[in-house]
Design an enzyme around this catalytic site. Structure first.
Site, PDB file in Angstrom:
ATOM      1  N   ASP A 187      -1.392   1.409  -3.800  1.00  0.00           N
ATOM      2  CA  ASP A 187      -2.131   0.429  -4.478  1.00  0.00           C
ATOM      3  C   ASP A 187      -3.673   1.103  -5.003  1.00  0.00           C
ATOM      4  OD1 ASP A 187      -2.786   0.533  -1.750  1.00  0.00           O
ATOM      5  OD2 ASP A 187      -3.730  -1.397  -1.771  1.00  0.00           O
ATOM      6  N   LYS A 246     -11.587  -0.551  -0.152  1.00  0.00           N
ATOM      7  CA  LYS A 246     -11.626   1.158  -0.385  1.00  0.00           C
ATOM      8  C   LYS A 246     -11.144   1.380  -2.054  1.00  0.00           C
ATOM      9  CE  LYS A 246      -7.396   1.818   2.370  1.00  0.00           C
ATOM     10  NZ  LYS A 246      -7.155   0.623   2.861  1.00  0.00           N
ATOM     11  N   ASP A 257      -2.752   6.240  -3.292  1.00  0.00           N
ATOM     12  CA  ASP A 257      -1.742   5.780  -2.661  1.00  0.00           C
ATOM     13  C   ASP A 257      -1.102   4.605  -3.594  1.00  0.00           C
ATOM     14  OD1 ASP A 257      -3.578   3.702  -2.373  1.00  0.00           O
ATOM     15  OD2 ASP A 257      -2.907   3.009  -0.586  1.00  0.00           O
ATOM     16  N   SER A 276       0.603  -1.504   0.089  1.00  0.00           N
ATOM     17  CA  SER A 276       0.012  -0.132   0.252  1.00  0.00           C
ATOM     18  C   SER A 276       0.858   1.222   0.004  1.00  0.00           C
ATOM     19  CB  SER A 276      -0.985  -0.019   1.288  1.00  0.00           C
ATOM     20  OG  SER A 276      -1.999   0.959   1.326  1.00  0.00           O
ATOM     21  N   HIS A 277       0.605   2.220   1.286  1.00  0.00           N
ATOM     22  CA  HIS A 277       1.262   3.314   1.190  1.00  0.00           C
ATOM     23  C   HIS A 277       2.894   3.193   1.472  1.00  0.00           C
ATOM     24  CE1 HIS A 277      -0.337   2.203   4.945  1.00  0.00           C
ATOM     25  NE2 HIS A 277       0.634   3.112   5.432  1.00  0.00           N
ATOM     26  N   ASP A 304      -5.988   2.452  -3.416  1.00  0.00           N
ATOM     27  CA  ASP A 304      -7.274   2.313  -2.536  1.00  0.00           C
ATOM     28  C   ASP A 304      -7.500   3.607  -1.724  1.00  0.00           C
ATOM     29  OD1 ASP A 304      -5.443   1.476  -0.953  1.00  0.00           O
ATOM     30  OD2 ASP A 304      -6.100  -0.417  -0.105  1.00  0.00           O
ATOM     31  N   ARG A 305      -6.499   4.359  -1.480  1.00  0.00           N
ATOM     32  CA  ARG A 305      -6.713   5.402  -0.591  1.00  0.00           C
ATOM     33  C   ARG A 305      -6.813   6.746  -1.579  1.00  0.00           C
ATOM     34  NH1 ARG A 305      -2.932   5.023   4.792  1.00  0.00           N
ATOM     35  NH2 ARG A 305      -3.251   3.069   5.178  1.00  0.00           N
TER      36      ARG A 305
HETATM   37  C1  VG1 Z   1      -3.550   1.593   8.367  1.00  0.00           C
HETATM   38  C2  VG1 Z   1      -4.919   2.159   8.515  1.00  0.00           C
HETATM   39  C3  VG1 Z   1      -6.045   1.209   8.207  1.00  0.00           C
HETATM   40  C4  VG1 Z   1      -6.147   0.952   6.797  1.00  0.00           C
HETATM   41  C5  VG1 Z   1      -5.008  -0.066   6.607  1.00  0.00           C
HETATM   42  C6  VG1 Z   1      -4.713  -0.518   5.444  1.00  0.00           C
HETATM   43  O1  VG1 Z   1      -3.886   0.250   9.263  1.00  0.00           O
HETATM   44  O2  VG1 Z   1      -4.892   2.970   9.736  1.00  0.00           O
HETATM   45  O3  VG1 Z   1      -7.281   2.454   8.361  1.00  0.00           O
HETATM   46  O4  VG1 Z   1      -7.130  -0.081   6.753  1.00  0.00           O
HETATM   47  O5  VG1 Z   1      -3.730   0.745   7.105  1.00  0.00           O
HETATM   48  O6  VG1 Z   1      -4.847   0.480   4.325  1.00  0.00           O
HETATM   49  P1  VG1 Z   1      -2.953   0.293  10.535  1.00  0.00           P
HETATM   50  O7  VG1 Z   1      -3.065  -1.089  11.230  1.00  0.00           O
HETATM   51  O8  VG1 Z   1      -1.374   0.500  10.127  1.00  0.00           O
HETATM   52  O9  VG1 Z   1      -3.434   1.548  11.291  1.00  0.00           O
HETATM   53  V1  VG1 Z   1      -3.522   0.230   3.061  1.00  0.00           V
HETATM   54  O10 VG1 Z   1      -4.236   1.409   1.844  1.00  0.00           O
HETATM   55  O11 VG1 Z   1      -2.272   0.364   3.829  1.00  0.00           O
HETATM   56  O12 VG1 Z   1      -4.062  -1.267   2.319  1.00  0.00           O
HETATM   57 CO    CO Z   2      -3.593   1.179   0.040  1.00  0.00          CO
END
Ligand code: VG1
Ligand code: CO
Length: 540
Positions: A279, A376, A277, A113-114, A281-282
């Site tokens: 991937d 998302k 982001d 992801s990010h 989804d954000r």
């Molecule tokens: C984080 C965010 C959460 C999100 C998750 C995956 O998790 O807080 O809201 O769903 O990342 O998003 P954590 O456990 O680090 O707080 V992504 O776009 O990283 O797949």
């Molecule tokens: Co993501």
């Protein structure tokens, strides 16, 4: 081509977190690491024989190698077909869509992801279910169990599949279908939104900047915004996916998307700004001179659902993760919508969406999505905003002003303390947890604690219970503090402190509005002393 059985042994720590298994890329590249986990995914879902899967990722370093390994393992396990995005690319929402549209048995998504990408950065893998959503906890628990007992895995001896052109080939007895990663997703977006209205908006001189942050959304945004909606060429910045995201953090917030923020706050700002982001989804939403926080963005979209064709038959209900601000609760109450509060992570929304209880969901971490997929969806949120802007003719600033005027304002911020010593972070949370029952009625930095508990979620659809989902403290005068440890990091612990303050006044400086809550959090948890930090590393 023959199937080889490879002897292996369990590797510690292959426990999926908030969103799949995330580790350093080098760890994933180590002997048997990826293979053990992929075999454990197949074990957890009752095998791969005869099944069809979608496979793709955000294009970060090791993406293509991992796709090749997964293909050979799926073929060895007797999978019937694997659908792969060209180049091994699929944004997370596009993968979710393909899983659903094609009626598959699920999909494997490669992304951290990010988190930054590269040989020395992060990699990740997760499994999504046939409904297109992330595997729920009882399935990820099975994966983890399987990683603890694995003794061998099977893999086909085969040449790499050619991922570079669309079409169909075979790997052993398995079909490998390479698809355009954008086509089905773009078609879905055309069904959900009023593209004619958005086209007219752009034709009338409306300007926009979309920062794809060198990540997977670039090709999607270019095709949809510039190609189908007529936004000016060059609207999409950093639109070519790169293996290390241009060396940056593909995290759409004011810190990591600073160039976009600077442009949007400057004298020549376009009408609308957005980012997504790694991937896809954000999302981040910015107007000319105004940043819209994710919790407010969710609430605004809920309040303007009537302007979005997807919700033509009614929004029914909304869901937010527990740490997300209560702004959307105000809309739900006023509009008579169902309202659900879930633990952090998109996997908890799936049942509510499948059951038709909610149609719009959001997280404070820049995640917004709806019932068209089970993830998302960054670009979806941007298009939803464009649709609202086109339908109302208002600016982002006007929309937010009207919103706050009507529903009041919930000031919100998240403070992250990254790379904290895991033991110290655990002790901080543990000590506060132990004190929760005695807190109500006591004072913290001049505020009275009204309620304090550890969040547990009872899923109303399947009756499952998820405990230990964050500490929350409600303060007198409209304040709320939530503390939890991140489940996506790869180094030490990340402490997240979520702060909110509801106010009738809508024109306060957010930092000032939150100062009292910040002081109360410090008084309650002793964050500075325990983390050894003067302040948070990232404030969003
Ligand atoms: C984080 C965010 C959460 C999100 C998750 C995956 O998790 O807080 O809201 O769903 O990342 O998003 P954590 O456990 O680090 O707080 V992504 O776009 O990283 O797949
Ligand atoms: Co993501």
């Amino acid at each position: 081509m023959s199937v080889i059985t490879v002897e292996t042994s369990p590797i510690g720590g292959q426990k999926p977190g908030t969103s799949g298994l995330r580790k350093k890329t080098r760890q994933f590249m180590a002997h048997h690491y990826l293979e053990n986990f992929v075999a454990s995914i197949f074990a957890a879902i009752g095998g791969a024989a005869g099944k069809t899967f979608v496979v793709g990722g955000d294009g970060r370093y090791f993406n293509e190698r991992a796709v090749q390994v997964i293909l050979r393992m799926a073929a060895a396990e007797g999978a019937a077909r694997v659908i792969v995005g060209r180049g091994g690319l699929l944004s997370t929402p596009a993968a979710s869509n393909l899983i659903r549209r094609r009626g598959t048995d699920g999909g494997i998504i490669l992304s951290a992801s990010h988190n930054p990408g590269g040989e020395d950065e992060d990699f990740g893998i997760k499994f999504n279910m046939p409904n297109g959503g992330p595997a729920p906890e009882h399935v990820t628990a099975k994966m983890f169990e399987a990683t603890k007992t694995i003794s061998s895995y099977r893999i086909l001896e085969a040449h790499d599949a050619d991922l570079s052109t669309t079409g169909e080939a075979r790997m052993g007895d398995m079909a490998v279908e390479i698809v355009d990663p954008v086509a089905d997703y773009a078609a879905l977006m055309e069904e959900l939104f009023d593209f004619d209205a958005i086209r007219s908006l752009f034709a009338g001189g409306f300007t926009m900047r979309f920062d794809a942050m060198h990540a997977v959304t670039g090709p999607y945004a270019t095709e949809i915004l510039e190609g189908r909606l007529g936004a000016a060429r060059g609207t999409v910045a950093n639109g070519t996916p790169s293996q290390d995201f241009g060396g940056g953090h593909p995290d759409p917030n004011p810190i990591w998307a600073k160039p976009l923020m600077d442009e949007m706050m400057g004298p020549d700002a376009p009408d609308f700004g957005a980012a997504s982001d790694g991937d896809g989804d954000r999302n981040m939403i910015v107007g000319k001179g105004i940043y819209v926080g994710p919790s407010d963005s969710l609430a605004l979209l809920a309040s303007r659902a009537a302007a979005i064709p997807q919700f033509r038959d009614g929004l029914v209900g909304v869901a937010r993760s527990m740490p997300t601000s209560t702004a959307v609760d105000r809309v739900a109450r006023a509009e008579g919508l169902g309202l659900y509060e879930t633990p952090t992570g998109w996997k908890f929304f799936g049942n509510l969406l499948d059951d038709g209880r909610v149609r719009l969901c959001g997280e404070e971490s820049a995640g917004t999505g709806a019932d068209h997929v089970r993830e998302k969806d960054g670009l979806w949120a941007v298009l939803a905003w464009l649709n609202v802007l086109a339908a109302t003719g208002l600016s982002v600033a006007d929309l937010m002003a009207e919103f706050w005027d009507r529903y009041g304002r919930v000031y919100y911020s998240r403070h992250d303390y990254e790379g904290v010593d895991a033991e110290a972070a655990g002790a901080l949370v543990g000590d506060l947890r132990a004190r929760l029952p005695s807190l109500p009625g006591t004072e913290a930095a001049g505020r009275t604690v009204e309620a304090a508990d550890e969040f547990a979620y009872d899923d109303p659809v399947d009756g499952s219970r998820s405990e230990g989902q964050g500490l929350r403290v409600v303060l007198s005068g409209g304040g709320r503090i939530v503390l939890r440890l991140s489940g996506t990091g790869t180094e030490g612990a990340t402490l997240r402190v979520y702060l909110e303050q509801a106010e009738d006044r809508v024109d306060l400086d957010p930092a000032e509005a939150l100062a009292g809550v910040v002081d109360a959090a410090e008084a309650l948890a002793g964050i500075r002393a325990r983390t050894g930090r003067d302040g948070p590393d990232v404030v969003t």
